[in-house]
Design a protein around this motif. Sequence first.
Motif, PDB file in Angstrom:
ATOM      1  N   ARG A  34      -3.828  -0.688   3.881  1.00  0.00           N
ATOM      2  CA  ARG A  34      -3.387   0.712   3.753  1.00  0.00           C
ATOM      3  C   ARG A  34      -2.353   1.068   4.816  1.00  0.00           C
ATOM      4  O   ARG A  34      -1.474   1.889   4.581  1.00  0.00           O
ATOM      5  CB  ARG A  34      -4.585   1.661   3.826  1.00  0.00           C
ATOM      6  CG  ARG A  34      -5.446   1.632   2.564  1.00  0.00           C
ATOM      7  CD  ARG A  34      -6.687   2.500   2.713  1.00  0.00           C
ATOM      8  NE  ARG A  34      -6.365   3.885   2.988  1.00  0.00           N
ATOM      9  CZ  ARG A  34      -6.048   4.783   2.051  1.00  0.00           C
ATOM     10  NH1 ARG A  34      -6.033   4.434   0.803  1.00  0.00           N
ATOM     11  NH2 ARG A  34      -5.749   6.024   2.382  1.00  0.00           N
ATOM     12  N   PHE A  92      -0.342   4.374   3.803  1.00  0.00           N
ATOM     13  CA  PHE A  92      -1.294   5.432   3.483  1.00  0.00           C
ATOM     14  C   PHE A  92      -2.064   5.882   4.712  1.00  0.00           C
ATOM     15  O   PHE A  92      -2.715   6.912   4.717  1.00  0.00           O
ATOM     16  CB  PHE A  92      -2.303   4.975   2.421  1.00  0.00           C
ATOM     17  CG  PHE A  92      -1.668   4.404   1.191  1.00  0.00           C
ATOM     18  CD1 PHE A  92      -0.482   4.939   0.704  1.00  0.00           C
ATOM     19  CD2 PHE A  92      -2.234   3.342   0.529  1.00  0.00           C
ATOM     20  CE1 PHE A  92       0.111   4.419  -0.428  1.00  0.00           C
ATOM     21  CE2 PHE A  92      -1.651   2.813  -0.610  1.00  0.00           C
ATOM     22  CZ  PHE A  92      -0.473   3.348  -1.082  1.00  0.00           C
ATOM     23  N   GLU A  93      -2.041   5.072   5.740  1.00  0.00           N
ATOM     24  CA  GLU A  93      -2.851   5.348   6.928  1.00  0.00           C
ATOM     25  C   GLU A  93      -1.960   5.092   8.143  1.00  0.00           C
ATOM     26  O   GLU A  93      -1.385   4.020   8.269  1.00  0.00           O
ATOM     27  CB  GLU A  93      -4.022   4.367   6.931  1.00  0.00           C
ATOM     28  CG  GLU A  93      -5.252   4.808   7.627  1.00  0.00           C
ATOM     29  CD  GLU A  93      -6.050   5.810   6.824  1.00  0.00           C
ATOM     30  OE1 GLU A  93      -6.061   6.976   7.241  1.00  0.00           O
ATOM     31  OE2 GLU A  93      -6.661   5.443   5.798  1.00  0.00           O
ATOM     32  N   PRO A 126       4.889   6.307   2.750  1.00  0.00           N
ATOM     33  CA  PRO A 126       4.736   5.247   1.749  1.00  0.00           C
ATOM     34  C   PRO A 126       5.855   5.223   0.713  1.00  0.00           C
ATOM     35  O   PRO A 126       6.237   4.150   0.250  1.00  0.00           O
ATOM     36  CB  PRO A 126       3.387   5.553   1.097  1.00  0.00           C
ATOM     37  CG  PRO A 126       2.973   6.879   1.580  1.00  0.00           C
ATOM     38  CD  PRO A 126       3.699   7.153   2.842  1.00  0.00           C
ATOM     39  N   ASN A 127       6.400   6.402   0.343  1.00  0.00           N
ATOM     40  CA  ASN A 127       7.428   6.404  -0.704  1.00  0.00           C
ATOM     41  C   ASN A 127       8.787   5.910  -0.218  1.00  0.00           C
ATOM     42  O   ASN A 127       9.723   5.822  -0.978  1.00  0.00           O
ATOM     43  CB  ASN A 127       7.559   7.798  -1.341  1.00  0.00           C
ATOM     44  CG  ASN A 127       7.830   8.871  -0.319  1.00  0.00           C
ATOM     45  OD1 ASN A 127       7.430   8.749   0.834  1.00  0.00           O
ATOM     46  ND2 ASN A 127       8.517   9.916  -0.701  1.00  0.00           N
ATOM     47  N   ARG A 166       8.834   3.002   1.720  1.00  0.00           N
ATOM     48  CA  ARG A 166       8.629   1.598   2.088  1.00  0.00           C
ATOM     49  C   ARG A 166       8.818   0.721   0.863  1.00  0.00           C
ATOM     50  O   ARG A 166       8.255   1.013  -0.188  1.00  0.00           O
ATOM     51  CB  ARG A 166       7.212   1.376   2.609  1.00  0.00           C
ATOM     52  CG  ARG A 166       6.944   2.100   3.881  1.00  0.00           C
ATOM     53  CD  ARG A 166       5.576   1.722   4.407  1.00  0.00           C
ATOM     54  NE  ARG A 166       5.243   2.608   5.513  1.00  0.00           N
ATOM     55  CZ  ARG A 166       4.338   2.352   6.433  1.00  0.00           C
ATOM     56  NH1 ARG A 166       3.644   1.238   6.367  1.00  0.00           N
ATOM     57  NH2 ARG A 166       4.106   3.197   7.397  1.00  0.00           N
ATOM     58  N   PRO A 167       9.565  -0.367   0.998  1.00  0.00           N
ATOM     59  CA  PRO A 167       9.755  -1.257  -0.148  1.00  0.00           C
ATOM     60  C   PRO A 167       8.536  -2.143  -0.354  1.00  0.00           C
ATOM     61  O   PRO A 167       8.625  -3.365  -0.415  1.00  0.00           O
ATOM     62  CB  PRO A 167      10.991  -2.069   0.256  1.00  0.00           C
ATOM     63  CG  PRO A 167      10.955  -2.096   1.738  1.00  0.00           C
ATOM     64  CD  PRO A 167      10.305  -0.826   2.192  1.00  0.00           C
ATOM     65  N   VAL A 168       7.388  -1.501  -0.455  1.00  0.00           N
ATOM     66  CA  VAL A 168       6.109  -2.199  -0.523  1.00  0.00           C
ATOM     67  C   VAL A 168       5.305  -1.514  -1.608  1.00  0.00           C
ATOM     68  O   VAL A 168       5.232  -0.297  -1.622  1.00  0.00           O
ATOM     69  CB  VAL A 168       5.383  -2.058   0.833  1.00  0.00           C
ATOM     70  CG1 VAL A 168       3.960  -2.532   0.735  1.00  0.00           C
ATOM     71  CG2 VAL A 168       6.117  -2.796   1.934  1.00  0.00           C
ATOM     72  N   ASN A 169       4.735  -2.241  -2.560  1.00  0.00           N
ATOM     73  CA  ASN A 169       3.927  -1.615  -3.603  1.00  0.00           C
ATOM     74  C   ASN A 169       2.526  -2.200  -3.627  1.00  0.00           C
ATOM     75  O   ASN A 169       2.291  -3.320  -3.200  1.00  0.00           O
ATOM     76  CB  ASN A 169       4.581  -1.786  -4.978  1.00  0.00           C
ATOM     77  CG  ASN A 169       5.853  -0.974  -5.097  1.00  0.00           C
ATOM     78  OD1 ASN A 169       6.834  -1.411  -5.647  1.00  0.00           O
ATOM     79  ND2 ASN A 169       5.837   0.222  -4.525  1.00  0.00           N
ATOM     80  N   THR A 170       1.610  -1.404  -4.163  1.00  0.00           N
ATOM     81  CA  THR A 170       0.201  -1.753  -4.124  1.00  0.00           C
ATOM     82  C   THR A 170      -0.386  -1.861  -5.526  1.00  0.00           C
ATOM     83  O   THR A 170      -0.057  -1.055  -6.387  1.00  0.00           O
ATOM     84  CB  THR A 170      -0.581  -0.664  -3.356  1.00  0.00           C
ATOM     85  OG1 THR A 170       0.044  -0.462  -2.093  1.00  0.00           O
ATOM     86  CG2 THR A 170      -2.028  -1.069  -3.142  1.00  0.00           C
ATOM     87  N   PHE A 204      -3.933  -1.308  -6.919  1.00  0.00           N
ATOM     88  CA  PHE A 204      -5.169  -0.724  -6.408  1.00  0.00           C
ATOM     89  C   PHE A 204      -6.391  -1.374  -7.050  1.00  0.00           C
ATOM     90  O   PHE A 204      -6.324  -1.866  -8.177  1.00  0.00           O
ATOM     91  CB  PHE A 204      -5.195   0.775  -6.685  1.00  0.00           C
ATOM     92  CG  PHE A 204      -4.163   1.534  -5.901  1.00  0.00           C
ATOM     93  CD1 PHE A 204      -4.486   2.115  -4.687  1.00  0.00           C
ATOM     94  CD2 PHE A 204      -2.858   1.644  -6.352  1.00  0.00           C
ATOM     95  CE1 PHE A 204      -3.545   2.792  -3.949  1.00  0.00           C
ATOM     96  CE2 PHE A 204      -1.902   2.327  -5.621  1.00  0.00           C
ATOM     97  CZ  PHE A 204      -2.242   2.899  -4.414  1.00  0.00           C
TER      98      PHE A 204
END
Lengths: 353, 267
Positions: free
Chosen positions: A49, A54-55, A74-75, A77-81, A83
């Motif tokens: 996270r 997110f944290e 988070p929006n 960052r070129p990083v996706n999750t 869940f």
Amino acid sequence: MLDIRNLSKRFGRGESAVTALHEVSFSIKEGEFFTLLGPSGCGKTTLLRMIAGFEPPSGGALVLDGQDIAHTPPNRRPVNTVFQNYALFPHMTVAENVGFALGALGKRQAEIDETVGRMLDLVQLGHLAHRKSGELSGGQQQRVALARALAPKPRILLLDEPLSALDMKLRKEMQVELKRLQRETGLTFIFVTHDQEEALTMSDRIAVMSGGRFQQIAEPRDLYDQPANRFVAGFIGETNFLDGRCEGGQLILPEAEAPVPAAHDDGPVTVMVRPERVVLGAAQPGALVLQAKVEQLVYFGTDTHVHMALANGNTLVARVQNADQSDAACREGETIPVSLPGGALRLLPQEAA
Amino acid sequence: MTDKRFDVRRLPAAATLAITCFVILYIPMVILVANSFNSGKVIGDWDGVSLRWYAAALQNDAFISAGITSLILASCAALVATTTATMAALATTRTRGFKGEGTIHLVLNEPLMVPEIVLAIALVIILAQVRQFTGYNGLGYLIIAHSAFCIPFAYMPIRARLEGMDLTLETAAADLYAGRFYTFRKVTLPLLAPGILAGFALAFVVSLDDVVISDFLKAPGQDTLPTYLMGQLRRNLTSEIYAISSLLLLISVLIVVGAWLLTRKKT
Ligand SMILES: Nc1ncnc2c1ncn2[C@@H]1O[C@H](COP(=O)(O)OP(=O)(O)OP(=O)(O)O)[C@@H](O)[C@H]1O
Ligand SMILES: [Mg+2]
């Protein structure tokens, strides 16, 4: 590409504060399948996270491609999750879900449609593009979640126990599928699991965590053969632990008939030996030889587990391939010699078990 | 599992009671609606079916103007109440707990606890002063007052919907490059829509039905449908009142059922 330096996380303040992560540092290489493995509550999700944004971290740096993104929202960052519960938007169709990120990035509709089509083909769901996401099976939802996270071409894909909600068979299929996707896209994956088998089969490197700390980071084979400590040895695969001592280059086990040479500092040690390395019967040169009483044979199809008791009451488990040895090798109740070949022994510093 | 537990549904008295309540509630409605189709002039004197009183009502300027006032008032009040309630619900569920959150609940739900007549009297006293000071005598006062007491009715379904919403959906949107506004527009609002619709319908019907506050606050000559009906009731009791009441009933039922149908489809 991703450097994590002294990253830490505390929840709460003062007396009731919980440290979920103690200053961890590690680097992830481009295109790597990196796995965070550890028991429940060890801080895997917390770490993920923080990478996703997110944290906020309590301390330390998160450097992606040379930029510290520790406090980037988070929006950005070129990083996706992906869940654990998939978190698909229930009011949108499969195609709308997959195209969401591109829409948020302000891409043209034609480009969105083209990418969505390609992503759905990649996860083999082209035929379900116009279904509502609530009308899909667990495995299909999983694929949509994957396609949705892959569509904006992130630098890193984060997956938090993505397979834990699937049944055994589907889970195995998805493991293969995920690995294929990762190879095809060449994307960097950070994968969280508490299933050691899953970690061993899929990862390029594994970080074993416990209590908010990294115990060891290594390739699957090294992790299995050369665990850094007793926790790692016990967590990955099955293991026998025997307590002994090193003295003047010799390993002395109270249960063994004679000491064997060992390159280790003097003092108490824990000897670790994998069950499949234990040899029943004939004594081998350079091996520790013990006398063991066979207590129970447990048949597993491809192999048999032989549970034995040593003279001092400790137990020893051997795993015997049924293809190699006839089941007549030993019988319950008899006492047999057992060899632990020198190469199979791994000496660990003794710690309170 | 075999022992006979106490089960309310099995009590013979419960069924009887429920049916009695139903009958007491609905029989008068049926009589009212039936009488609205009575062509006779005097109530209780059945003279055949006709739409005569509906025709009369629709030609009655006082009724039409009261009806329009009521619809404008209810629309405005429901709009203001729903907007306020939506923002309040978002503030109390989508932010980390803040000081005074309990107070906000209290303020929002105040109209549910304070007897309406007390609120009406308090408002009359204040508004008399305001009226004198500004000279304004329009529908504004009623709109403000109705908005205020409609808020809790709009707030309840909206908040319930928000609380039932999966928070990871908004996290996922943020993860997929959506800013706050985009997330709200594309994820939160569409998922909240059924709650907002239900809140609006509830507020609308509550406003449409109000007598006490409307009667106290209306300017001379101003009338809402309920206050007009009250006035008529004191004077000539013709079947036209039944026709008008039936129309009011119809609007309320249509709004509630309509909202229910729309909400059901979306979930
Ligand atoms: N929001 C929070 N507030 C307080 N403590 C938290 C919070 N989130 C996590 N923790 C604590 O931090 C520790 C690590 O939690 P985390 O969720 O990262 O574990 P995990 O390794 O993902 O476990 P699991 O395998 O069960 O998902 C736990 O002790 C947990 O109780
Ligand atoms: Mg977790």
